[in-house]
Design a protein around this motif. Structure first.
Motif, mmCIF file in Angstrom:
data_model
loop_
_atom_site.group_PDB
_atom_site.id
_atom_site.type_symbol
_atom_site.label_atom_id
_atom_site.label_comp_id
_atom_site.label_asym_id
_atom_site.label_seq_id
_atom_site.Cartn_x
_atom_site.Cartn_y
_atom_site.Cartn_z
ATOM 1 N N ALA A 178 0.832 -1.205 0.000
ATOM 2 C CA ALA A 178 0.000 0.000 0.000
ATOM 3 C C ALA A 178 0.869 1.257 0.000
ATOM 4 O O ALA A 178 0.590 2.222 -0.719
ATOM 5 N N ALA A 179 1.948 1.245 0.798
ATOM 6 C CA ALA A 179 2.868 2.389 0.822
ATOM 7 C C ALA A 179 3.541 2.569 -0.535
ATOM 8 O O ALA A 179 3.729 3.693 -1.020
ATOM 9 N N SER A 180 3.882 1.444 -1.168
ATOM 10 C CA SER A 180 4.507 1.470 -2.485
ATOM 11 C C SER A 180 3.590 2.104 -3.520
ATOM 12 O O SER A 180 4.018 2.918 -4.353
ATOM 13 N N ILE A 181 2.313 1.762 -3.461
ATOM 14 C CA ILE A 181 1.333 2.320 -4.399
ATOM 15 C C ILE A 181 1.191 3.828 -4.194
ATOM 16 O O ILE A 181 1.184 4.603 -5.155
ATOM 17 N N CYS A 182 1.108 4.263 -2.940
ATOM 18 C CA CYS A 182 0.992 5.699 -2.653
ATOM 19 C C CYS A 182 2.195 6.466 -3.207
ATOM 20 O O CYS A 182 2.049 7.527 -3.836
ATOM 21 N N ALA A 183 3.390 5.921 -2.982
ATOM 22 C CA ALA A 183 4.608 6.587 -3.434
ATOM 23 C C ALA A 183 4.688 6.635 -4.955
ATOM 24 O O ALA A 183 5.041 7.660 -5.550
ATOM 25 N N LYS A 184 4.348 5.526 -5.602
ATOM 26 C CA LYS A 184 4.446 5.453 -7.063
ATOM 27 C C LYS A 184 3.432 6.359 -7.743
ATOM 28 O O LYS A 184 3.743 7.030 -8.741
ATOM 29 N N VAL A 185 2.215 6.415 -7.217
ATOM 30 C CA VAL A 185 1.185 7.295 -7.782
ATOM 31 C C VAL A 185 1.639 8.752 -7.686
ATOM 32 O O VAL A 185 1.505 9.531 -8.636
ATOM 33 N N ALA A 186 2.200 9.112 -6.527
ATOM 34 C CA ALA A 186 2.669 10.493 -6.349
ATOM 35 C C ALA A 186 3.787 10.808 -7.328
ATOM 36 O O ALA A 186 3.786 11.869 -7.974
ATOM 37 N N ARG A 187 4.765 9.913 -7.461
ATOM 38 C CA ARG A 187 5.867 10.167 -8.394
ATOM 39 C C ARG A 187 5.366 10.301 -9.834
ATOM 40 O O ARG A 187 5.771 11.199 -10.559
ATOM 41 N N ASP A 188 4.479 9.390 -10.246
ATOM 42 C CA ASP A 188 3.955 9.452 -11.609
ATOM 43 C C ASP A 188 3.269 10.786 -11.880
ATOM 44 O O ASP A 188 3.446 11.393 -12.942
ATOM 45 N N ARG A 189 2.494 11.253 -10.906
ATOM 46 C CA ARG A 189 1.778 12.518 -11.090
ATOM 47 C C ARG A 189 2.742 13.696 -11.142
ATOM 48 O O ARG A 189 2.569 14.627 -11.934
ATOM 49 N N VAL A 190 3.763 13.668 -10.282
ATOM 50 C CA VAL A 190 4.744 14.763 -10.270
ATOM 51 C C VAL A 190 5.497 14.823 -11.593
ATOM 52 O O VAL A 190 5.675 15.893 -12.181
ATOM 53 N N VAL A 191 5.950 13.656 -12.074
ATOM 54 C CA VAL A 191 6.710 13.613 -13.330
ATOM 55 C C VAL A 191 5.841 14.088 -14.495
ATOM 56 O O VAL A 191 6.285 14.873 -15.343
ATOM 57 N N LYS A 192 4.615 13.618 -14.525
ATOM 58 C CA LYS A 192 3.724 13.976 -15.635
ATOM 59 C C LYS A 192 3.424 15.475 -15.654
ATOM 60 O O LYS A 192 3.330 16.087 -16.721
ATOM 61 N N GLY A 193 3.304 16.081 -14.483
ATOM 62 C CA GLY A 193 2.963 17.504 -14.423
ATOM 63 C C GLY A 193 4.123 18.408 -14.058
ATOM 64 O O GLY A 193 3.910 19.498 -13.548
ATOM 65 N N TRP A 194 5.371 17.942 -14.298
ATOM 66 C CA TRP A 194 6.550 18.698 -13.865
ATOM 67 C C TRP A 194 6.551 20.115 -14.430
ATOM 68 O O TRP A 194 6.377 20.319 -15.631
ATOM 69 N N ASN A 195 6.768 21.084 -13.547
ATOM 70 C CA ASN A 195 6.837 22.493 -13.940
ATOM 71 C C ASN A 195 8.306 22.890 -14.068
ATOM 72 O O ASN A 195 9.012 23.003 -13.065
ATOM 73 N N PHE A 196 8.768 23.075 -15.297
ATOM 74 C CA PHE A 196 10.169 23.427 -15.534
ATOM 75 C C PHE A 196 10.395 24.902 -15.200
ATOM 76 O O PHE A 196 9.778 25.783 -15.797
ATOM 77 N N ALA A 197 11.280 25.142 -14.236
ATOM 78 C CA ALA A 197 11.605 26.528 -13.861
ATOM 79 C C ALA A 197 12.417 27.204 -14.958
ATOM 80 O O ALA A 197 12.388 28.433 -15.093
ATOM 81 N N GLU A 198 13.138 26.416 -15.746
ATOM 82 C CA GLU A 198 13.976 26.960 -16.809
ATOM 83 C C GLU A 198 13.133 27.261 -18.054
ATOM 84 O O GLU A 198 12.143 26.570 -18.325
#
Length: 305
Positions: A178-198
């Motif tokens: 369950a912890a693995s799923i929570c972590a992976k979902v968060a990472r996938d969402r962050v990567v998909k919506g990454w806001n490039f400061a540059e």
């Protein structure tokens, strides 16, 4: 899962958490720890915990949670929604570690390697659960480094809690899954919506898996390597893959330091030392056109102090 706090500043570390179920403050609880994104050269590493009363462990099995790496993205999202909806007895918390934070930690003068960072992050999340009133009696952790040493370290840090550290714990204990799923979902969402400061213009977002041996990832790294400034903060520049590409494709810079005379080292490689740009010209009174910003203010360069 509201990622706005991390998206506002994706250069550091950010903690997200569900509410704490009332039952977790009164009944003995178990907690699982796992991470997502330890190996990739792109994107953050996310540590996750999930906890519930010991009496509810079987209900996690009924949800059919499993190691997140064996599930599709849609399956992970569906299971995370079920975990989040079970907020009467299930809680979770996440620590998102940005690529910039990981790399600067690993390359700072006092080395802080990935294992130490991982251990400290896991300890911080377990402590967060305790500080929030969760009555922890059992903790299950997917190991980082030798399992026996890690288990002894956690047992000493959290006396009175039964700690179990195992390789592949995410496939052995549902609360770790369950912890693995929570972590992976968060990472996938962050990567998909990454806001490039540059300011990179229209950026290609087909990164591949983010792992160093992925051809798509390598292609992306080559495309977005600036020869002077290196990589955007989305890249873990401490990874050997990124360092090798910078060494071979980027402009060489020599820094003066205490270990070697930078001027001489630069000359040996037909290059210029950084300090040479602040020194008077060795070629005599060669005149250079002064920018009007300086001439209008009657500013001149100092040759000595």
């Amino acid at each position: 899962m509201d990622l706005k706090q991390f998206e506002a500043d994706n250069s550091g570390s950010c903690r997200l958490a569900s509410g704490i179920p009332d039952v977790c403050r009164t009944e003995d609880c178990c907690l699982g720890v796992d991470e997502a994104g330890r190996g990739p050269v792109l994107g953050p590493m996310v540590y996750g915990i999930c906890f519930c009363p010991v009496s509810k462990k079987e209900e996690l099995k009924d949800l059919k949670v499993a190691d997140s790496k064996t599930l599709s993205e849609a399956e992970r999202e569906n299971l995370f929604q079920k975990l989040d909806e079970a907020n009467g007895h299930v809680g979770w918390a996440l620590q998102i570690l940005s690529p910039n934070m990981i790399s600067t930690s690993m390359l700072q003068r006092t080395k802080y390697n990935l294992n130490a960072l991982s251990h400290d992050t896991a300890i911080g999340l377990i402590q967060y659960a305790l500080d929030s009133g969760v009555q922890l009696k059992e903790v299950y952790v997917d190991t980082v480094g030798p399992a026996e040493k890690y288990e002894a370290k956690l047992s000493q840090r959290f006396p009175g809690i039964e700690v179990t550290v195992r390789p592949k714990a995410d496939s052995l204990f549902p609360v770790v899954s369950a912890a693995s799923i929570c972590a992976k979902v968060a990472r996938d969402r962050v990567v998909k919506g990454w806001n490039f400061a540059e300011d990179l213009g229209e950026i290609e977002t087909d990164y591949g898996s983010g792992y160093p041996n992925d051809p798509k990832t390598k292609e992306w790294l080559l495309k977005y390597l600036d020869p002077v400034f290196g990589y955007p903060q989305f890249v873990r520049f401490s990874w050997s893959t990124a360092q090798t590409l910078m060494d071979s494709k980027a402009v060489t810079v020599h820094w003066d330091d205490d270990e070697e005379d930078g001027e001489k080292a630069a000359q040996r490689q037909n290059n210029r030392s950084m300090l040479s740009y602040f020194n008077a010209s060795a070629e005599g009174d060669r005149t250079q056109q002064t920018h009007r910003f300086f001439s209008e203010r009657r500013l001149k360069s100092l040759k000595s102090l």
